[in-house]
Scaffold this active site. Structure first.
Site, mmCIF file in Angstrom:
data_model
loop_
_atom_site.group_PDB
_atom_site.id
_atom_site.type_symbol
_atom_site.label_atom_id
_atom_site.label_comp_id
_atom_site.label_asym_id
_atom_site.label_seq_id
_atom_site.Cartn_x
_atom_site.Cartn_y
_atom_site.Cartn_z
ATOM 1 N N PRO A 79 0.813 -1.220 0.000
ATOM 2 C CA PRO A 79 0.000 0.000 0.000
ATOM 3 C C PRO A 79 0.839 1.260 0.000
ATOM 4 O O PRO A 79 1.806 1.379 0.755
ATOM 5 C CB PRO A 79 -0.812 -0.122 1.290
ATOM 6 C CG PRO A 79 -0.013 -1.034 2.157
ATOM 7 C CD PRO A 79 0.697 -1.981 1.254
ATOM 8 N N CYS A 80 0.482 2.211 -0.876
ATOM 9 C CA CYS A 80 1.222 3.479 -0.889
ATOM 10 C C CYS A 80 0.940 4.259 0.380
ATOM 11 O O CYS A 80 1.756 5.074 0.811
ATOM 12 C CB CYS A 80 0.891 4.305 -2.132
ATOM 13 S SG CYS A 80 -0.843 4.676 -2.341
ATOM 14 N N GLN A 81 -0.235 4.005 1.039
ATOM 15 C CA GLN A 81 -0.495 4.679 2.305
ATOM 16 C C GLN A 81 0.366 4.097 3.422
ATOM 17 O O GLN A 81 0.362 4.587 4.535
ATOM 18 C CB GLN A 81 -1.971 4.616 2.687
ATOM 19 C CG GLN A 81 -2.518 3.216 2.917
ATOM 20 C CD GLN A 81 -3.177 2.649 1.683
ATOM 21 O OE1 GLN A 81 -2.692 2.864 0.578
ATOM 22 N NE2 GLN A 81 -4.274 1.927 1.849
ATOM 23 N N GLY A 82 1.112 3.029 3.089
ATOM 24 C CA GLY A 82 2.031 2.453 4.049
ATOM 25 C C GLY A 82 3.349 3.201 4.132
ATOM 26 O O GLY A 82 4.216 2.854 4.916
#
Length: 328
Positions: A79-82
């Site tokens: 996840p890029c939100q990671g």
């Protein structure tokens, strides 16, 4: 010839399902959210599951689980939100993110290919030092001996009744870096080789009839008024965002992980007073999950799993292309 895959950040198992449709065998999924892992386990009974934070999963743990099996493909969508915002580290730098766990496991297992997916916005992402994120991703894979390409694919081009766009990174040490050719298009046509490209699949092919849709999926007058008001306010601000009404003749708008909130991403409209959100089963069909695919959890958790998934038919198209290379 048995071609085996590992699915990292597997969620409900959209990528795994697509690869299995193409004749691959899923031997392992890794997922840290327990209810998502239960869905994966239920629908992939022959695969092992490691359900914990991927940062705590070692290559040795994986080898103990799968044995000496040769792995053809490692797939997954870190996840890029990671991206980490901890301390003074640059939160937009993938080297500070879960992406590096993907690199670590690929480097340790050494598959023939890896397939990594992410949102289209990653193509424009820059770090605080004005480095292109895609350049960093390429560089990190190069360090472990993998060449890589990336391309934006549209799910509708592979028979999915949804205009979902995703960036697909494909890497290999020795094999050619190839992408699937579209099987569908907005308008049907014949290729120069005489292959028939079919028309996009419309959302109407998977929608329930109005009379068979449970009443609790229909919105009341206050919610509808709120949608209209929000759309008008956003238009004034020049945002252009608001509710999106499905055209049954065309592929659906992207089903997101937040669909559970109000369904405004993609609503079914019969009249000004009869507007509803998609059922979980309809949303899963729009993501091209098989009709008998079961999702664990409550309503919110099911929509989140469905919205986070890679459309199965798009994954199948990618897998078939890789299989053609792996079996030569």
């Amino acid at each position: 010839m048995s071609l085996k895959i590992i699915d990292l950040f597997c969620g409900a198992g959209g990528l795994s399902t697509g690869f299995e449709m193409a004749g691959f065998e899923t031997v392992l999924g890794i997922e840290h959210i327990e209810i998502f892992g239960k869905t994966f386990e239920l629908n992939h009974p022959d695969a092992a599951l490691i359900c914990r934070d991927i940062k705590e999963v070692t290559v040795e743990d994986i080898r103990k689980t799968i044995g000496d099996d040769h792995i053809s493909v490692i797939c997954g969508g870190p996840p890029c939100q990671g991206f980490s915002g901890a301390g003074r580290r640059d939160s937009s730098d993938p080297r500070n993110s879960l992406f590096m766990e993907f690199v670590r496991i690929v480097g340790g297992i050494r598959p023939d290919y890896f397939v990594m997916e992410n949102v289209p916005g990653i193509l424009n992402m820059m770090t605080a030092k004005e480095e292109k994120v895609t350049d960093i991703i390429s560089s990190e894979f190069e360090k472990i001996g993998y060449a890589m390409k990336f391309r934006k694919l549209v799910a509708a081009d592979y028979g999915v009744p949804q205009k979902r766009r995703r960036v697909i990174f494909i890497g290999s040490r020795e094999k050619p870096l190839i992408y699937p050719q579209p099987t569908h298009s907005e308008k049907p046509y014949l290729t120069l080789e005489g292959k028939k490209i079919l028309e996009w699949v419309g959302t109407g092919t998977v929608l329930l009839p109005k009379e068979k849709t449970p009443k609790n999926y229909f919105h009341g007058p206050k919610m509808i008024e709120g949608f209209i008001r929000r759309k008008a306010n956003n238009r004034k601000k020049g945002k252009g965002f608001g509710w999106q009404i499905i055209n049954p003749e065309k592929p659906c708008y992207t089903i997101s992980a937040r669909y559970w909130k109000d369904g405004s991403d993609a609503l079914v409209k019969y009249s000004d007073t009869e507007i509803r959100m998609l059922t979980e089963r309809e949303a899963a069909s729009i993501q091209s999950f098989p009709e008998d695919y079961e999702f664990c959890g409550n309503k919110k958790e099911k929509y989140m799993q469905i919205g986070n998934a890679v459309p199965c038919l798009m994954a199948k198209a990618i897998a078939e292309t890789l299989r053609s290379s792996l079996t030569k």
